[in-house]
Design a protein around this motif. Structure first.
Motif, PDB file in Angstrom:
ATOM      1  N   LYS A  71       0.841  -1.199   0.000  1.00  0.00           N
ATOM      2  CA  LYS A  71       0.000   0.000   0.000  1.00  0.00           C
ATOM      3  C   LYS A  71       0.876   1.248   0.000  1.00  0.00           C
ATOM      4  O   LYS A  71       1.799   1.375   0.813  1.00  0.00           O
ATOM      5  N   GLU A 100       0.244  -3.342   4.551  1.00  0.00           N
ATOM      6  CA  GLU A 100      -0.379  -2.042   4.791  1.00  0.00           C
ATOM      7  C   GLU A 100       0.684  -0.962   4.955  1.00  0.00           C
ATOM      8  O   GLU A 100       0.463   0.198   4.637  1.00  0.00           O
ATOM      9  N   TRP A 146      -4.127  -7.801   6.222  1.00  0.00           N
ATOM     10  CA  TRP A 146      -2.774  -7.624   5.717  1.00  0.00           C
ATOM     11  C   TRP A 146      -1.853  -8.758   6.152  1.00  0.00           C
ATOM     12  O   TRP A 146      -2.078  -9.409   7.173  1.00  0.00           O
ATOM     13  N   GLU A 185      -7.242  -2.052  -0.636  1.00  0.00           N
ATOM     14  CA  GLU A 185      -8.078  -2.680   0.390  1.00  0.00           C
ATOM     15  C   GLU A 185      -9.253  -3.407  -0.248  1.00  0.00           C
ATOM     16  O   GLU A 185      -9.601  -4.525   0.158  1.00  0.00           O
TER      17      GLU A 185
END
Length: 363
Positions: free
Chosen positions: A20, A202, A137, A254
């Motif tokens: 991410k 994440e 995650w 996500e």
């Protein structure tokens, strides 16, 4: 099918690792419309799939199925119920997970984690007991003697279990979500039956330390990689090109990982390309295409189907398209989807995409 596949292919597992992007990275334009990047490595000239850009992964080993792993997971609070949740009972089983789907789901995730550590020094493990693990995650730990353990695990796959015991951790198999199953074309000297998983961070993952099979490693934007491939700046094999095109259906990581988690326990098609020779080119046909054989010969690949029509004529005579078209005289390749609805996966709609793909040559 699995008995035949087992004779011809080596089982393997790969991970599509995503990261991410932070707000600062997005502000600097790194996302190009996506809020994530994908981890890709370039293989050396001596490795399998030389000089190409691939996802980390490798061959399944018997020790990946050791019952000792279940004991390790049990020490962190995991039970048979948690293992059973990796497979949706009652439905069809993708060939690579036969004959014992739950056991194979566990083992192939361990394979993917072990090989990713060997190649890149990225240890997808967790120390959290089951009671504290609720995230979408994946986890990684960095406080290990990476080079030493990479060498040990490379020489003996069982050393991953010893690593986990010494550092009081376990492979984060619940942070990996089953994505797809690709089988190598039959004319390759080495054939792999590969389960692809998705995992996502994440936050920025630990530092990478590649081994001798990897010439370079990078976090890349999937859209940028596909554009560079089409400009002939790098090489992609069909599975990587296909999966990158499938990933960019999602702009938000996500949403992508939630979808991957929801579909992870379901089966889907074996992506086994069948070669069709047209008058002016070659097609690589995927399941669901009108030209895809009803009974696929997994040993001989249906001996390369011959059609006395051009690539365009074969396209015009088909209602459902799910294929790569290659016309050498035009230095042109296209990936086409039309009226194809995948089983338990992303529906990319109708697409015609110009591609540059590395096609495996016959022996």
């Amino acid at each position: 099918m699995n008995r035949i596949v087992g004779k011809a292919w080596r089982d393997s597992a790969s991970i599509i690792v995503l990261n991410k992007l932070s707000g600062d990275s997005l502000a600097r334009g790194r996302g190009a419309g996506l809020n994530y990047e994908v981890l890709l490595q370039t293989r050396t000239s001596r490795a399998s799939f030389p000089n190409s850009l691939v996802f980390p992964g490798g061959v399944n080993e018997p020790l990946d199925e050791s019952d000792a792993w279940l004991d390790l997971f049990g020490s962190f609070g995991y039970t048979q119920h948690d293992f059973n949740a990796l497979h949706c009972a009652g439905g069809a089983v993708t060939s690579i997970f036969q004959p014992d789907p739950v056991k194979r789901h566990v083992a192939l995730r361990i394979t993917a984690i072990r090989e990713t550590f060997e190649e890149l020094g990225l240890l997808l493990c967790s120390r959290d007991p089951k009671s504290k693990r609720t995230s979408l995650w994946t986890s990684a730990i960095a406080d290990v003697e990476t080079k030493n353990w990479q060498d040990r695990v490379s020489k003996n796959p069982g050393e991953l279990l010893n690593l986990c015991k010494e550092y009081k951790c376990y492979p984060d198999i619940w942070g990996l979500h089953y994505w797809s199953n690709w089988l190598s074309p039959v004319h390759l000297p080495k054939r792999f039956n590969t389960a692809f998983f998705i995992a996502a961070f994440e936050q920025e993952p630990p530092k990478l330390e590649s081994n001798s099979e990897v010439s370079s490693v990078q976090w890349s934007n999937p859209i940028d990689i596909l554009a560079r491939n089409n400009n002939r700046e790098l090489e992609l094999y069909p599975p990587q090109g296909y999966e990158l095109n499938r990933l960019i259906h999602w702009t938000d990581i996500e949403d992508l990982i939630k979808f991957a988690q929801e579909r992870s326990c379901h089966s889907n098609e074996n992506f086994f390309p069948v070669v069709v020779e047209a008058r002016d080119g070659v097609l690589h046909i995927l399941p669901g295409d009108d030209l895809y054989p009803t009974n696929v010969d997994l040993i001989n690949g249906n001996d390369r189907l011959l059609k006395d029509k051009t690539v365009l004529e074969l396209r015009q005579s088909s209602k459902t398209l799910h294929r790569f078209e290659i016309i050498p005289s035009q230095s042109k390749a296209q990936f086409l989807i039309q009226n194809y609805k995948p089983k338990n996966h992303i529906n990319m709609g109708d697409k015609t995409i110009e591609v540059q793909i590395t096609i495996h040559k016959s022996k």
